[in-house]
Design a protein around this motif. Structure first.
Motif, short mmCIF file in Angstrom:
data_model
loop_
_atom_site.label_atom_id
_atom_site.label_comp_id
_atom_site.label_asym_id
_atom_site.label_seq_id
_atom_site.Cartn_x
_atom_site.Cartn_y
_atom_site.Cartn_z
N GLU A 170 1.19 -1.00 -0.35
CA GLU A 170 0.02 0.18 -0.15
C GLU A 170 0.87 1.38 -0.18
O GLU A 170 2.16 1.56 0.71
N ALA A 171 0.21 2.35 -0.47
CA ALA A 171 1.01 3.83 -0.92
C ALA A 171 1.91 4.24 1.01
O ALA A 171 2.20 4.74 1.45
N THR A 172 0.50 4.01 2.02
CA THR A 172 0.63 4.16 2.94
C THR A 172 1.82 3.69 3.77
O THR A 172 2.39 4.29 4.55
N ALA A 173 2.37 2.90 3.11
CA ALA A 173 3.07 1.46 3.64
C ALA A 173 4.16 2.50 3.50
O ALA A 173 4.90 3.06 4.55
N ILE A 174 4.67 3.99 2.36
CA ILE A 174 5.96 4.19 2.87
C ILE A 174 5.22 5.62 2.87
O ILE A 174 6.29 6.30 3.09
N GLY A 175 4.96 5.98 3.54
CA GLY A 175 3.97 7.36 3.95
C GLY A 175 2.97 8.64 2.64
O GLY A 175 3.83 9.57 3.34
N LEU A 176 2.84 7.54 1.66
CA LEU A 176 2.29 7.99 0.73
C LEU A 176 0.50 7.93 2.06
O LEU A 176 -0.14 7.11 2.55
N PRO A 177 0.45 9.19 1.78
CA PRO A 177 -1.16 9.90 2.57
C PRO A 177 -2.69 8.74 1.61
O PRO A 177 -2.38 8.93 0.68
N GLU A 178 -2.99 8.30 2.47
CA GLU A 178 -4.37 7.31 1.75
C GLU A 178 -5.72 8.58 0.90
O GLU A 178 -5.83 7.81 -0.12
#
Ligand code: KIV
Length: 540
Positions: free
Chosen positions: A334-342
């Motif tokens: 998931e993009a959130t895993a690398i710190g991109l906002p959901e």
């Protein structure tokens, strides 16, 4: 806790500030290095290779200040590179003094080709130097890493001998560099296996690899080495580094995270174990990657694994359909895993300061009042021209407004450009010089950017050559912000600058001024700013 007792996971040795900074044109000044080091700490790297202390007064100053400010007892180990030369080791030891935990990383070439053409030394001479210099480094610090440079092209029998000697002399980490990026993953595995079988004292140390990316195999080689028992990897943010760069930290860490069940057995863990395989806080990856890209001026290719703009974008209808029905059909992380906002919340010109501040906080930016004010004012200006402001836009604004300002550099006061198919592109520009003079001039160019750059050159009077100019759109849409990156060359080195605006000619002017200010600053205080790439010829 000593690092040795943590070898049931992968130790992340970040060399963005040393090998990464050797990227052609990726030069960083002391403040920029410090800013990156301050971000590498919350990212959770175990070791920061902060520079090559003997290389220049600027490198020395960077290692020292990072040791002082980031090398706290809870912080990472701070390391300096040193050739197997007394003077290098002394400089490293001196610069590292303020760190609570420090490491000297010393190296000497071991391959026949390096010995014959570069070092002009015999194998027995190299063996003696390695032993003597490791012992010397040990007289300053307990934690000594040794690298036999060009290890992957070194005659195996000699390599085993050098490593056994290095460990006996006191090395605590043995790093195996694939200096020219020549290995394939299978060869890397065999190399590590050979070392583990033939170096009798190898279990006393942490085994590490440093994989260069000349054939695009750096990450694959590092992961293969891990399968064979390596427990430290040397890597850089965005994979930057000498020539084609190094193994990318984000790729190694996310491979270990996403494919944990595959890697767990190599660590003696049950396949299903959920314990992390590195100490990296993956949510800090995106922020760190953007910071490094901005400060080095090295753009991230859109299709770059993990941190590229397209890494989580789905274009084909079939993929989009799958994603809508069930994310995991086409997404392995998931993009959130690398710190991109959901939720990519969209702010607009009516959004208030509080919403702005809150969104920035969610994106990982905690600004002080001054920076917040600057960024908010700029946000309002841009939002007036652009209907919707995405997170990418906010990020570009924050990076622009909070970038390390070169004190007493040139300031752009005013810019006006006329262009079109029936007129000569003409730029009229007013700047404030470092000594406070307000100067205006106008020039005709082949295009609007050429006109702007020629005018700035006439005003600033700092000869240089434009070697790269690129524009990237921050988001899609006709009203998108454009980020301009420029690199300018001078006999002292390559300097980069970046800026974003809805008007790309204005962004181009600011980016050029930013690059010019870095060059100006270097010319004022050359000792403060390391500029040349570090070459490793060994003149012991
Ligand atoms: O590429 C290389 O061999 C290095 C060593 C100093 C680790 O950078």
């Amino acid at each position: 806790m000593s690092i040795g007792s943590q070898a049931d996971r992968v130790i992340i040795f970040d060399t963005t500030l040393r090998d990464g900074e050797q990227s052609p044109g990726g030069t960083l000044n002391v403040e920029e290095k410090l800013a990156i080091a301050h971000q590498l700490a919350p990212l959770g790297v175990d070791i920061i290779e902060a520079g090559f202390a003997v290389a220049s007064p600027g490198d020395f100053a960077a290692v020292k200040i990072i040791a002082e400010q980031v090398g706290t007892p809870e912080g990472p180990i701070i390391c300096s590179l040193a050739r197997a030369i007394r003077q290098d080791i002394q400089a490293a030891a001196e610069a590292l003094k303020p760190a609570a935990r420090s490491r000297i990383h010393t190296m000497i070439s071991t391959s026949d080709i390096h010995l014959k053409y570069q070092l002009k030394k015999s194998q027995s001479e190299v063996l003696a130097i390695a032993a003597e210099m490791i012992a010397y480094a040990k007289s300053f610090v307990d934690d000594v890493e040794f690298s036999p440079m060009d290890a992957s092209r070194t005659e195996p029998e000699f390599l085993y001998q050098v490593l056994e000697t290095a460990i006996a002399a006191g090395a605590t980490t043995i790093n195996i560099p694939d200096t020219v990026g020549y290995c394939t993953p299978k060869e890397m595995g065999n190399l590590i296996q050979g070392i583990r079988e033939h170096v009798p004292n190898i279990d006393q140390v942490i085994l590490s690899v440093h994989t260069q990316n000349d054939l695009g195999l750096a990450t694959a080689n590092a992961l293969a080495a891990i399968e064979y028992g390596v427990r430290q990897v040397e890597c850089t943010i965005n994979g930057i580094g000498e020539r084609a760069g190094n193994a990318a930290l984000e790729e190694i860490v996310m491979a270990l995270q996403v494919r944990k069940p595959f890697f767990n057995p190599y660590f003696g863990r049950p396949v299903e174990s959920d314990a992390p395989l590195t100490n990296i806080k993956t949510q800090e990856i995106y922020k760190t990657s953007s910071l490094v890209s901005q400060l080095t001026g090295m753009l991230i290719q859109p299709n770059k694994a993990i941190v590229g703009a397209n890494a989580f974008a789905h274009e084909s209808g079939i993929h989009q359909d799958g994603i809508i029905k069930h994310r995991q059909t086409y997404e392995i992380m998931e993009a959130t895993a690398i710190g991109l906002p959901e939720n990519r919340i969209v702010l607009g010109k009516h959004s208030g300061r509080n919403a702005f501040r809150t969104r920035l906080k969610e994106l990982g930016f905690e600004l002080n009042e001054t920076d917040l004010n600057k960024a908010f004012n700029r946000f309002k200006e841009v939002a007036d021209k652009k209907k919707e402001m995405s997170d990418w836009d906010l990020e570009a604004i924050v990076r622009d407004e909070t970038q390390i300002q070169i004190e007493s550099g040139f300031q752009l006061e005013h810019i006006q450009v006329i262009c079109g198919d029936c007129t000569c592109p003409t730029a009229t520009i007013t700047i404030v010089t470092p000594d406070g003079k307000i100067l205006t001039d106008a020039t005709v160019g082949t295009g609007p950017v050429d006109a702007v750059y020629q005018t700035i050159n006439r005003l600033a009077q700092i000869p240089n050559q434009l070697i790269e100019f690129s524009v990237q759109s921050v988001t899609g849409g006709i009203d998108a912000l454009g980020t301009v990156t420029v690199r300018i060359g001078h006999q002292e080195g390559i300097f980069s600058g970046q800026a974003s605006d809805t008007d790309i000619v204005v962004a181009a002017a600011y980016a050029y001024i930013n690059a010019l200010n870095r060059l100006y600053r270097y010319l004022q205080t050359p000792s403060q700013t390391p500029v040349s790439n570090t070459h490793f010829s060994q003149k012991a």
